[in-house]
Design a protein around this motif. Structure first.
Motif, short mmCIF file in Angstrom:
data_model
loop_
_atom_site.label_atom_id
_atom_site.label_comp_id
_atom_site.label_asym_id
_atom_site.label_seq_id
_atom_site.Cartn_x
_atom_site.Cartn_y
_atom_site.Cartn_z
N MET A 101 68.15 48.69 6.84
CA MET A 101 69.27 49.20 6.08
C MET A 101 69.16 50.71 5.87
SD MET A 101 72.03 48.40 4.58
CE MET A 101 73.13 48.92 3.34
N TRP A 102 67.97 51.17 5.47
CA TRP A 102 67.77 52.60 5.25
C TRP A 102 67.87 53.37 6.56
CZ3 TRP A 102 68.43 54.75 0.81
CH2 TRP A 102 68.17 54.04 -0.34
N GLY A 103 67.41 52.78 7.65
CA GLY A 103 67.49 53.44 8.95
C GLY A 103 68.92 53.70 9.36
N LEU A 104 69.80 52.73 9.13
CA LEU A 104 71.22 52.89 9.46
C LEU A 104 71.85 53.98 8.60
CD1 LEU A 104 73.73 51.93 11.00
CD2 LEU A 104 74.08 50.27 9.17
N LEU A 105 71.53 53.99 7.31
CA LEU A 105 72.08 55.00 6.42
C LEU A 105 71.60 56.39 6.81
CD1 LEU A 105 73.74 55.53 3.88
CD2 LEU A 105 71.65 55.25 2.55
N ILE A 106 70.33 56.53 7.16
CA ILE A 106 69.80 57.83 7.58
C ILE A 106 70.46 58.27 8.88
CG2 ILE A 106 67.72 59.00 8.41
CD1 ILE A 106 66.17 57.40 6.30
N SER A 107 70.68 57.33 9.81
CA SER A 107 71.34 57.67 11.07
C SER A 107 72.77 58.16 10.84
CB SER A 107 71.37 56.46 12.00
OG SER A 107 70.09 56.15 12.44
N ILE A 108 73.49 57.51 9.95
CA ILE A 108 74.87 57.92 9.65
C ILE A 108 74.88 59.29 8.99
CG2 ILE A 108 76.89 57.39 8.22
CD1 ILE A 108 76.34 54.41 8.84
N LEU A 109 73.99 59.50 8.03
CA LEU A 109 73.93 60.81 7.36
C LEU A 109 73.55 61.92 8.34
CD1 LEU A 109 72.27 59.87 3.96
CD2 LEU A 109 74.64 60.53 4.37
N MET A 110 72.62 61.63 9.23
CA MET A 110 72.24 62.63 10.23
C MET A 110 73.40 62.92 11.19
SD MET A 110 69.38 63.99 9.68
CE MET A 110 69.26 64.86 11.24
N ALA B 133 83.40 64.13 11.90
CA ALA B 133 82.09 64.77 12.02
C ALA B 133 81.04 63.74 12.44
CB ALA B 133 81.70 65.43 10.70
N MET B 134 81.15 62.51 11.92
CA MET B 134 80.20 61.46 12.29
C MET B 134 80.35 61.11 13.77
SD MET B 134 79.56 57.73 10.55
CE MET B 134 81.13 57.05 11.06
N VAL B 135 81.57 61.00 14.24
CA VAL B 135 81.82 60.72 15.66
C VAL B 135 81.25 61.84 16.52
CG1 VAL B 135 83.63 60.49 17.41
CG2 VAL B 135 83.81 59.24 15.26
N ALA B 136 81.49 63.10 16.10
CA ALA B 136 80.96 64.24 16.84
C ALA B 136 79.43 64.23 16.83
CB ALA B 136 81.47 65.55 16.25
N GLY B 137 78.84 63.81 15.72
CA GLY B 137 77.38 63.74 15.63
C GLY B 137 76.79 62.69 16.54
N PHE B 138 77.39 61.49 16.55
CA PHE B 138 76.89 60.44 17.43
C PHE B 138 77.11 60.80 18.90
CE2 PHE B 138 77.13 57.44 13.76
CZ PHE B 138 75.80 57.04 13.79
N ALA B 139 78.30 61.32 19.22
CA ALA B 139 78.57 61.73 20.61
C ALA B 139 77.67 62.89 21.01
CB ALA B 139 80.04 62.12 20.77
N GLY B 140 77.46 63.82 20.09
CA GLY B 140 76.59 64.96 20.36
C GLY B 140 75.14 64.53 20.53
N PRO C 189 62.29 68.10 16.55
CA PRO C 189 62.12 67.04 15.54
C PRO C 189 63.11 65.90 15.77
CG PRO C 189 63.18 68.98 14.59
CD PRO C 189 62.77 69.35 15.98
N ILE C 190 62.63 64.68 15.55
CA ILE C 190 63.47 63.50 15.67
C ILE C 190 63.61 62.88 14.29
CG2 ILE C 190 63.69 61.21 16.69
CD1 ILE C 190 62.20 62.27 19.13
N ILE C 191 64.85 62.83 13.79
CA ILE C 191 65.13 62.28 12.47
C ILE C 191 66.26 61.27 12.62
CG2 ILE C 191 65.84 62.78 10.11
CD1 ILE C 191 64.85 65.65 10.54
#
Length: 85
Positions: A1-10, A33-40, A53-55
């Protein structure tokens, strides 16, 4: 659950930084911005590999570069479609 939240925030953070670098806004606010982040993140790791760094599953530096490229390309496409329409 926390991993998904961190991925969305990143993804939101990376997409926002990518938008700021290009000085072009993605439509949709934080969702855009989230779509651009995932696509980016995908585009950056595909083009530049996974270095830095990998976050939250994102290699941060390639993801920011990929996000800026994605927003730039989307802006060019949007301008081209406005001219033809």
């Amino acid at each position: 659950m926390w991993g998904l939240l961190i991925s969305i925030l990143m993804a939101v953070l990376i997409g926002t930084i990518g938008e700021a670098l290009v000085k072009s806004g993605m439509p949709g606010g934080l969702l855009g911005a989230m779509v651009a982040g995932f696509a980016g993140g995908w585009l950056g790791s595909y083009l530049f590999g996974d270095w830095g760094p990998i976050i939250g599953g994102f290699a941060v530096i390639p993801a920011i570069i990929g996000s800026a490229l994605f927003v730039f390309a989307l802006g060019l496409l949007s301008q081209a479609l406005r001219r033809t329409g």
